[in-house]
Write a protein that holds these residues in place. Structure first.
Motif, PDB file in Angstrom:
ATOM      1  N   HIS A 234       0.859  -1.084   0.024  1.00  0.00           N
ATOM      2  CA  HIS A 234       0.191  -0.054  -0.027  1.00  0.00           C
ATOM      3  C   HIS A 234       0.945   1.244  -0.058  1.00  0.00           C
ATOM      4  O   HIS A 234       2.141   1.065   0.401  1.00  0.00           O
ATOM      5  N   GLU A 235       0.550   2.294  -0.731  1.00  0.00           N
ATOM      6  CA  GLU A 235       1.384   3.535  -0.752  1.00  0.00           C
ATOM      7  C   GLU A 235       1.572   4.095   0.657  1.00  0.00           C
ATOM      8  O   GLU A 235       2.507   4.726   0.865  1.00  0.00           O
ATOM      9  N   GLN A 236       0.550   3.726   1.614  1.00  0.00           N
ATOM     10  CA  GLN A 236       0.788   4.507   3.010  1.00  0.00           C
ATOM     11  C   GLN A 236       1.921   3.716   3.435  1.00  0.00           C
ATOM     12  O   GLN A 236       2.786   4.383   4.328  1.00  0.00           O
ATOM     13  N   GLY A 237       2.234   2.535   3.436  1.00  0.00           N
ATOM     14  CA  GLY A 237       3.176   1.672   3.792  1.00  0.00           C
ATOM     15  C   GLY A 237       4.542   1.979   2.979  1.00  0.00           C
ATOM     16  O   GLY A 237       5.720   2.005   3.692  1.00  0.00           O
ATOM     17  N   ALA A 238       4.342   2.581   1.703  1.00  0.00           N
ATOM     18  CA  ALA A 238       5.514   2.941   1.319  1.00  0.00           C
ATOM     19  C   ALA A 238       6.271   4.213   1.850  1.00  0.00           C
ATOM     20  O   ALA A 238       7.398   4.286   2.227  1.00  0.00           O
ATOM     21  N   GLY A 239       5.428   5.008   2.075  1.00  0.00           N
ATOM     22  CA  GLY A 239       5.683   6.493   3.111  1.00  0.00           C
ATOM     23  C   GLY A 239       6.337   5.934   4.428  1.00  0.00           C
ATOM     24  O   GLY A 239       7.302   6.630   4.630  1.00  0.00           O
ATOM     25  N   PHE A 240       5.645   5.088   5.039  1.00  0.00           N
ATOM     26  CA  PHE A 240       6.018   4.716   6.414  1.00  0.00           C
ATOM     27  C   PHE A 240       7.482   4.083   6.394  1.00  0.00           C
ATOM     28  O   PHE A 240       8.271   4.258   7.355  1.00  0.00           O
ATOM     29  N   MET A 241       7.707   3.002   5.159  1.00  0.00           N
ATOM     30  CA  MET A 241       8.949   2.469   5.095  1.00  0.00           C
ATOM     31  C   MET A 241       9.819   3.703   4.878  1.00  0.00           C
ATOM     32  O   MET A 241      11.073   3.587   5.347  1.00  0.00           O
ATOM     33  N   ALA A 242       9.798   4.462   4.063  1.00  0.00           N
ATOM     34  CA  ALA A 242      10.519   5.580   3.754  1.00  0.00           C
ATOM     35  C   ALA A 242      10.901   6.381   4.944  1.00  0.00           C
ATOM     36  O   ALA A 242      12.013   6.840   5.257  1.00  0.00           O
ATOM     37  N   ASP A 243       9.929   6.725   5.944  1.00  0.00           N
ATOM     38  CA  ASP A 243      10.237   7.446   7.061  1.00  0.00           C
ATOM     39  C   ASP A 243      11.101   6.807   8.067  1.00  0.00           C
ATOM     40  O   ASP A 243      11.950   7.133   8.607  1.00  0.00           O
ATOM     41  N   GLY A 244      10.761   5.258   8.336  1.00  0.00           N
ATOM     42  CA  GLY A 244      11.853   4.612   9.117  1.00  0.00           C
ATOM     43  C   GLY A 244      13.185   4.453   8.560  1.00  0.00           C
ATOM     44  O   GLY A 244      14.065   4.361   9.185  1.00  0.00           O
ATOM     45  N   TYR A 245      13.315   4.403   7.340  1.00  0.00           N
ATOM     46  CA  TYR A 245      14.568   4.164   6.557  1.00  0.00           C
ATOM     47  C   TYR A 245      15.277   5.652   6.891  1.00  0.00           C
ATOM     48  O   TYR A 245      16.424   5.301   7.250  1.00  0.00           O
ATOM     49  N   ALA A 246      14.524   6.651   6.727  1.00  0.00           N
ATOM     50  CA  ALA A 246      15.373   7.759   6.767  1.00  0.00           C
ATOM     51  C   ALA A 246      15.791   7.852   8.241  1.00  0.00           C
ATOM     52  O   ALA A 246      16.989   8.445   8.529  1.00  0.00           O
ATOM     53  N   ARG A 247      14.941   7.752   9.132  1.00  0.00           N
ATOM     54  CA  ARG A 247      15.481   7.731  10.549  1.00  0.00           C
ATOM     55  C   ARG A 247      16.563   6.984  11.086  1.00  0.00           C
ATOM     56  O   ARG A 247      17.349   7.344  11.702  1.00  0.00           O
TER      57      ARG A 247
END
Length: 534
Positions: free
Chosen positions: A47-60
């Motif tokens: 899901h695209e929301q999952g993509a955004g949350f994955m990118a968030d965790g990856y960035a942190r």
């Protein structure tokens, strides 16, 4: 011919991007032509929301921007929540989407995935949203995004590329990354004024937030030199080591914490909004500082925010702390205001916890102490709320969650996947409730597919328990909070993931000892009722 989409991928590689999160669609296939033969790893969420949350965790977890490829229309509406979370927590995220052909924009002719104005819709959850009109604009716009990530308050950036522009030639463009500016340092006159206040103080206090990430060493040195108690927000946990004698637990929202704040004769706030969910979670009322307030922040709107500063230090937290260290004098170690007062306030905090809270704290400390340098990513769930009060993270960036600030549900599992992909050698725990997991449980199979060995620790109490307790306290009828939950073991097995049901602390300790170097995702279901009754 080098198409615009291929030029985009080459530029991303030049800026050090290694991973992209996205779901291919009719409107993004040209982006995937560019990925072929590149060094970029593509991860497919569900899901695209999952993509955004994955990118968030990856960035942190990585310190690099998280990057997403998202389709026009529904893809962008799906990712808005994740962008809102990243916006609230100052997380660098680059969302690259398509949009309809330029001649079709804003005409309402019913083209596939059409929105009246996609860029305007997204603008409220990002630092800027830009519609690329020609491939020649691409190098400049990308450079602006990466400059923002590195030298201002980092927040999501959205770049949308019309379908016709995506296919246009980019031959002749300079695809070398541009030299980026360094983060600014506060003005010397402002540093001088702050140093004068700090050197004359008898009871200095430091409040640090997520804007101080990366400046833990300087923050610790300054606290030691000033002999100043330090309170860390959720996003700042780990900036001081857990055993540091000047480290306050999460007392910002408690009455005894407020009393300590009132005793200070100068307050230095570093990289923190001084916002409600960190400093007034129990609704005691707005913060009122009796002492002069110094605010060090890269965002001028925070320096001049709801808590106005007597001295405003506009600039990078690390640069500002180093400038203060160059001039602040050493105070005697062991002052009563420092170590003794910190110990008293922490003791009051622990004494205020209910038996349930104390038990939840034992759970969090067990995870930390039985895994090697764990990184815990939390959802909005009861153990995470307790962590806001008492969890001492082992290092910076090893504790983050959606329990404060924007406060979304469904964050932890996909964000933990992103974090694990960024830090594959560390154990990464997704701490999720049974309600929150149902927001994003489809990402469990994405973890398996991506080879992200996340430890999904499921706190199963069969309800939205925090909201149920709140409704009880407000005498509101309990409607919609006692929810039907899946057979989580069957869910895990259907995603090719192993499942363990744990009912007591001893079994959890033993299991964590076996999962420290886990290379495959695993679900550990914790029976909340049995655990709290033990």
């Amino acid at each position: 011919m080098t198409r615009c989409a291929e030029a985009l991928v080459q530029l991303l590689e030049g800026y050090g991007v290694e991973t992209v999160f996205g779901i291919p669609g009719v409107h993004t296939v040209e982006l995937y032509r560019g990925l072929e033969g590149s060094r970029l790893k593509h991860v497919s969420p569900r899901h695209e929301q999952g993509a955004g949350f994955m990118a968030d965790g990856y960035a942190r977890a990585s310190g690099k921007p998280g990057v997403c490829f998202i389709i026009t229309g529904p893809g962008m509406t799906n990712i808005l929540t994740a962008m809102g979370q990243a916006y609230a927590d100052s997380v660098p995220m680059l969302v690259i989407s398509t949009c309809n052909r330029r001649e079709h924009l804003r005409l309402g002719h019913g083209h596939l995935h059409e929105l009246p104005d996609q860029r305007a819709m997204v603008a409220g959850v990002c630092a800027f949203s830009h519609t690329l009109q020609h491939p020649a604009q691409l190098p400049e716009v990308l450079a602006r995004a990466f400059a923002l990530f590195g030298c201002t308050r980092p927040r999501p950036v959205h770049i949308e590329i019309p379908l016709d522009v995506l296919e246009m030639t980019a031959d002749g463009l300079d695809l070398c990354p541009r030299a980026l500016p360094a983060a600014p340092a506060p003005a010397p006159l402002a540093i001088k004024a702050a140093v004068e206040l700090l050197n004359n103080a008898q009871r200095p206090l430091i409040l640090a937030g997520g804007g101080a990430r990366g400046a833990g060493a300087s923050l610790t040195l300054l606290a030691d030199r000033l002999q100043a108690p330090v309170a860390l927000t959720t996003n700042a946990r780990g900036l001081l080591v857990p055993e540091h004698p000047l480290l306050l637990d999460g007392v910002q929202s408690s009455a005894h914490g407020r009393q300590l704040f009132a005793e200070a004769d100068v307050v230095l706030a570093v990289g923190t909004e001084l916002g409600e969910t960190d400093y007034d979670f129990f609704s005691l009322g707005p913060l009122v500082f009796k002492a002069p307030l110094i605010r060090l922040d890269i965002d001028p709107l925070q320096v001049l925010g709801a808590q106005p500063a007597q001295v405003g230090l506009l600039g990078d937290a690390g640069e500002g702390l180093r400038a203060l260290l160059a001039h602040v004098t050493q105070r005697p170690v062991g002052l009563a205001w420092a170590g003794e007062r910190v110990a008293q306030v922490n003791a009051l905090e622990h004494a205020s916890w209910s038996p349930k809270q104390s038990r939840l704290q034992v759970l969090l400390d067990t995870i930390r102490d039985h895994l090697p340098q764990p990184l815990i990513v939390g959802d909005s769930t009861q153990p995470v709320y307790q962590g806001a009060l008492g969890y001492r993270a082992p290092s910076a960036g090893s504790w983050f969650n959606a329990g404060t600030g924007y406060g979304t549900l469904g964050y932890a599992l996909p964000a933990a996947i992103g974090a694990k992909l960024a830090q594959p050698a560390r154990p990464v725990v997704a701490l999720v409730g049974d309600g929150g997991l149902q927001f994003s449980s489809a990402e469990l199979i994405a973890a398996k597919e991506a080879g992200a060995g996340v430890i999904l620790l499921l706190w199963n109490n069969g309800s939205y328990a925090e909201i149920r307790d709140y409704m009880n306290a407000k005498a509101v009828p309990l409607v919609g909070v006692d929810i039907l939950t899946p057979d989580f073991g069957a869910l895990a097995r259907s995603c090719h993931v192993s499942h363990h049901l744990v009912r007591d602390l001893a079994c959890l300790r033993e299991l964590l000892g076996q999962l420290g170097d886990c290379a495959e995702p695993v679900m550990v279901e914790l029976d909340a009722a049995a655990f709290l009754a033990e």
